[in-house]
Design a protein around this motif. Structure first.
Motif, PDB file in Angstrom:
ATOM      1  N   SER A  57      -0.308  -6.371   8.433  1.00  0.00           N
ATOM      2  CA  SER A  57       0.491  -6.460   9.656  1.00  0.00           C
ATOM      3  C   SER A  57       1.960  -6.530   9.312  1.00  0.00           C
ATOM      4  O   SER A  57       2.345  -7.039   8.228  1.00  0.00           O
ATOM      5  CB  SER A  57       0.087  -7.684  10.478  1.00  0.00           C
ATOM      6  N   TRP A  58       2.816  -5.992  10.217  1.00  0.00           N
ATOM      7  CA  TRP A  58       4.253  -5.951  10.003  1.00  0.00           C
ATOM      8  C   TRP A  58       4.963  -6.206  11.324  1.00  0.00           C
ATOM      9  O   TRP A  58       4.488  -5.821  12.402  1.00  0.00           O
ATOM     10  CB  TRP A  58       4.693  -4.581   9.496  1.00  0.00           C
ATOM     11  N   LYS A  91       4.950   2.427   6.080  1.00  0.00           N
ATOM     12  CA  LYS A  91       4.165   1.263   5.675  1.00  0.00           C
ATOM     13  C   LYS A  91       2.676   1.489   5.918  1.00  0.00           C
ATOM     14  O   LYS A  91       1.828   1.113   5.090  1.00  0.00           O
ATOM     15  CB  LYS A  91       4.640   0.023   6.416  1.00  0.00           C
ATOM     16  N   ARG A 127       4.794  -5.885  16.955  1.00  0.00           N
ATOM     17  CA  ARG A 127       4.064  -6.104  15.707  1.00  0.00           C
ATOM     18  C   ARG A 127       2.996  -5.017  15.554  1.00  0.00           C
ATOM     19  O   ARG A 127       2.295  -4.674  16.508  1.00  0.00           O
ATOM     20  CB  ARG A 127       3.406  -7.486  15.695  1.00  0.00           C
TER      21      ARG A 127
END
Length: 838
Positions: free
Chosen positions: A696-697, A712, A749
């Motif tokens: 997760s980012w 990513k 997110r």
């Protein structure tokens, strides 16, 4: 000659009852003091005119005499007229002068009432002479039944205490007729049937075989039949005062003895179950050997409906199958067809004629010249080789449909079948036919009920990585197999799973149908990812509407009510969020701690409306076992709820056992052989999804963040070995992140989940619902969600307390551990654990 009247409930009312009789009071001088309105109505004299007048002006004996009884004394009428206190009461017939001058016959009952200081007054009750005579006749009848009739009579009060026993009943029981000679152990049959009559509130009867005590010389008496009949005794107000029983004996010379005995036995033995084969076997067991040496029951195909039987073309015995048979000999290969095998009868055979006409075919004496045997040489040879000399076929006919035939043979019994035998077998067959028809109808309804149940309950639960599942479903109506309990395991987005157990009030098809509608509603609401408490609120509204429909429908259930528990397990956070509506809370077996019942807020049952539901969240360690169940599991007949919960915790101990073994232990430990209520059990073992399967980012709300999110995501897919999914994932990430940046509020997110499918989630703080639409040809945008819908296997939106999450799932080839069978199943490489999300 008079026309006899019918007996009715008021035929034995006392005509001198103070509430209905004409009352007159007379002083000691024979003068009338009071003349009641009933007396005025009976004789026409007004009350005001009669006060103070001598009673002798109105009343006299029918023969016109002065009322003396001779030298021995004076009767009550004379005492009433002259005021003499000769006797304190008297009853008889008198003549009275009506106001219009005619003489009227009356019944009179007088009673002397002493007054202080000596002397007396008289109270006289008058009624019509015919009423008095009917009363006298009724009293004489009762006295005759109790003292002279050979019918045994017993009268018991509502507490089954003996109030009256006549000499005939005492003689039947072999007891002396003195007082105090009765004993409760002697009258068990009397009390048993009297209790049945009081319980049923109507007359009941039975025929029993009894062996009377030895006679006066000590010689044994022959066994005979006794017919008992009991009926409740009620007051005029309807209150049950007690029960009366009559008993009549039939000795061995009575020609109806065998008939009564067989009919009574048939009523008790035939139709004890709704099994078609068992009902037919019970019939032949009654017939052999008392009526026939051999009996067989052949029925039409059990899968056909009564309407199809009625529409069957006449003639022929085709389609019959042997359902039951019995012979006095151990083996009869010549006549016995295997159970279930078809029986082929020629068109001229008695069986075919019986099925075509619905009437009995009786051949009292079989000979070589019997017409149907002449046309059927193989059957003639078999029957004559056995020595069969008498043959009869009786139809099994009920509700206008002939569903089969009973064949009876005699060879050991030298007597041919006569008319009495035919009448007896026809009556037995008529009773059995109703039971056979009921069994056939039940079989069809049973098949329909099982089909309904199969379509409503999940045939196979999904195989999920979040939980391992086992279940049990035990309907209380084991024969019908249909109840109102249900369970479900529903996959949710983000690798989560919903666990559901519910219980609809009642049993049978109505409950099962309501259960099916509720299960469908829960699945639909779960698909839009509502929180547990909100989901139960919507289901509560549905139950209210179902209740309104049921009340408005004819023949449906009056009330639709249900309980439900809904839990969501998240294998990533290893948390369980639960809400319940009038349902028992779940039990959880920890790996290293005692079993506990989770403290979930107790919401109201579904269908009450207007009351809130609450949820609770719990941390659940991987490998724990969670049990959801209906109240039938802990409220079994042999223990209370607290004991049931203790046994439940005991059965769930040692959660490392196989789930199927745990289910078997729950059933064996908590349930009796025949539970009173339906039981549904859902047992799951939790699994966790490790950090190496989740990435997760946080995404800045800028246009440049979209390319960084794609980069990513691509890098994480490479680490997972999912290079084939890079192109599709890049498109999905790009569209979802772009929509969040342009139309939503931060924070944003991005999360990727590697389960059996690849899940992409984008969360934001906006509650605006995304909408799939078709962009026009000239539009520069508007195609984002449309592309996501085309590329993903599934997609959707779920709302949280902080905003919403848009998710999309992609199926993975089998070589990556997915569910797509297009490629060989090769486990995808599992990466080394990292310190946390990338």
């Amino acid at each position: 000659m008079g026309v006899p009247g019918r007996a009715h409930g008021d035929s034995v009312n006392d005509p001198f009852d103070l509430t209905t009789a004409a009352l007159v009071t007379v002083d000691g001088s024979g003068l009338i003091e009071c003349w009641s309105p009933q007396a005025e109505k009976l004789l026409g004299h007004a009350s005001a005119d009669m006060a103070g007048r001598p009673v002798s002006e109105v009343l006299r004996r029918p023969d016109g005499t002065d009322g003396t009884d001779g030298a021995d004394g004076v009767d009550g009428l004379t005492a009433l007229v002259e005021g003499r206190l000769v006797t304190d009461s008297w009853e008889g017939q008198v003549s009275a002068r009506h106001q219009d001058g005619r003489q009227v016959g009356l019944g009179l009952r007088v009673r002397a009432v002493p007054v202080p200081g000596g002397g007396c007054r008289w109270l006289a009750a008058l009624c019509r002479a015919e009423d008095w005579k009917r009363w006298e006749l009724g009293q004489a009848t009762l006295r005759g039944l109790l003292t002279q009739s050979p019918i045994g009579i017993a009268v018991l009060d509502a507490g089954l205490r003996y109030e009256c026993l006549n000499e005939a009943l005492l003689a039947m029981e072999g007891l002396p007729c003195e007082d105090g000679a009765t004993g409760p152990e002697v009258f068990q049959a009397v009390e048993r049937q009297a209790r049945r009559a009081l319980s049923a509130g109507k007359a009941v009867s039975s025929v029993e075989s009894v062996t009377p005590p030895p006679d006066a010389a000590g010689q044994p008496c022959a066994e005979h039949l006794r017919l008992r009949a009991s009926f409740p005794l009620r007051a005029r107000t309807g209150t049950t005062l007690g029960v009366c029983q009559t008993a009549v004996d039939f000795n061995e010379h009575d020609p109806g003895r065998r008939r009564l005995l067989l009919l009574n036995e048939a009523a008790e033995r035939i139709g004890t179950t709704l099994d078609l084969g068992r009902t037919a076997q019970e019939l032949v067991e009654i017939l052999v050997p008392r009526i026939a040496d051999f009996a067989a029951v052949d029925l039409l195909d059990g899968e056909r409906s009564p309407e199809e039987f009625a529409a069957r073309p006449g003639g022929g015995g085709g389609g019959l199958h042997r359902t039951a048979h019995l012979s006095i000999r151990a083996d009869h290969p010549e006549v016995i067809v295997p159970i279930g095998a078809p029986t082929h009868y020629p068109a001229q055979s008695p069986q075919s004629r019986c099925m075509a006409t619905g009437r009995t075919v009786r051949d009292a004496l079989l000979t070589l010249a019997t017409s149907w045997l002449v046309q059927d040489p193989p059957r003639r040879e078999k029957l004559l080789r056995l020595g069969v000399h008498s043959h009869m076929v009786v139809p099994l006919r009920a509700r206008g449909v002939t569903a089969g035939a009973v064949t009876l043979l005699r060879w050991e019994n030298p007597e041919p079948f006569d008319e009495d035998d035919q009448l007896l077998v026809e009556e037995l067959a008529a009773r059995a036919a109703v039971c056979v028809d009921n069994a056939r109808r039940f079989a069809r309804e049973h098949s329909a009920a099982l089909t309904l149940q199969t379509s409503l309950l999940p045939p196979v639960l999904p195989d999920l990585s979040a939980v391992e599942v086992a279940y049990r479903y035990l309907p209380a109506d084991a024969e019908a197999g249909v109840g109102g309990d249900w369970f479900d395991v529903i996959p949710l987005s983000g690798a989560r799973v919903a666990l559901v157990v519910g219980d609809v009030v009642g049993h049978g098809i109505h409950a099962a149908a309501s259960m099916g509608r509720l299960r469908a509603a829960v699945q639909t609401l779960a698909d839009i990812d509502l929180p547990p408490e909100e989901l139960l609120t919507h289901v509560d509204d549905l139950v209210l509407r179902l209740s309104e429909e049921a009340e408005a429908a004819e023949g449906g259930p009056l009330v639709v009510g249900a309980t439900c528990i809904y839990a969501v397990y998240d294998p990533i956070s290893r948390s369980l969020r639960v809400a319940r509506a009038g349902h028992p809370g779940p039990a959880i077996a920890h790996m290293r701690e005692p079993v506990e019942i989770l403290d979930v807020p107790a919401g109201p049952p579904l269908g009450l409306g207007g009351l809130p539901f609450e949820s609770a969240e719990f941390e659940v360690a991987e490998g724990s076992v969670i049990a959801l169940f209906t109240d039938g599991l802990i409220e079994a007949s042999d223990h209370d709820v607290d004991t049931g919960l203790e046994r439940l915790c005991f059965a769930l101990a040692h959660p490392d056992r196989p789930l199927e073994e745990i289910c078997d232990t729950l059933v064996r430990t908590l349930l009796p052989d025949r539970p009173r209520d339906d039981v549904a059990i859902l047992v799951v073992r939790t699994r966790g999804l490790g950090h190496d399967r989740v990435a997760s980012w946080d995404v800045p709300a800028t246009a440049a963040a979209v390319a960084e999110a794609r980069r990513k995501a691509t890098g994480q897919l490479g680490r997972w070995g999912l290079d084939d999914a890079v192109f599709t994932t890049e498109l999905i990430v790009s569209e979802l992140v772009t929509n969040a940046v342009k139309h939503a509020d931060g924070p944003i997110r991005l999360r990727l989940i590697l389960d059996r499918n690849l899940v992409c989630e984008v969360s934001d703080a906006s509650n605006t619902s995304p909408r799939l639409r078709r962009a026009r040809y000239s539009d520069e945008g508007g195609r984002g969600l449309f592309l996501v819908a085309q590329l993903a296997q599934r997609w959707g939106t779920r709302y949280t307390s902080g905003g919403k999450t848009i998710w999309a799932e992609q199926s993975l080839p089998a070589r990556y551990g997915g569910d797509d069978p297009s490629a060989p199943s090769v486990p995808y490489p599992v990466p080394e654990p990292t310190a946390g999300p990338v």
